[in-house]
Design a protein around this motif. Structure first.
Motif: not given
Length: 108
Positions: A16, A41-46
């Protein structure tokens, strides 16, 4: 945030984003900066979880979280630099026996 740091040099690359080492201009503290491209596509909650865990962890045995910054569609996560680089790099070069693993788990 760029004016806050000097000597940023890329030292790693993840799925990322990129990781840089450098120095804080105020005080000369060695730091690591994880620059995450928010266009990907970044996993914001993570990311939120990672930042929350680092900010709540106050231990000599855990990397200290120093702050986060939004900059030109990037999230910069600033933390203290580890003396020997990334933990996964150290672990891949070292064989840890069970007593050592138990000691690390107990200390954290």
């Amino acid at each position: 945030p760029a004016p806050l740091f000097e000597g940023l040099v890329q030292v790693g690359k993840g799925s990322s984003g990129l990781v840089f080492s450098g120095v804080m201009k105020d005080g000369g503290r060695k730091i690591a900066v994880k620059k995450l491209d928010l266009n990907k596509q970044t996993d914001i909650p993570s990311l939120e979880n990672e930042i929350a865990m680092m900010s709540l962890s106050k231990s000599d045995h855990i990397v200290e979280y120093l702050g986060s910054y939004m900059w030109e569609n990037q999230l910069w996560i600033v933390m203290e630099a580890m003396a020997y680089g990334a933990l996964c790099d150290v672990l891949s070069e070292t064989e840890l026996r069970e007593p050592v693993i138990a000691y690390i788990c107990r200390e954290v």
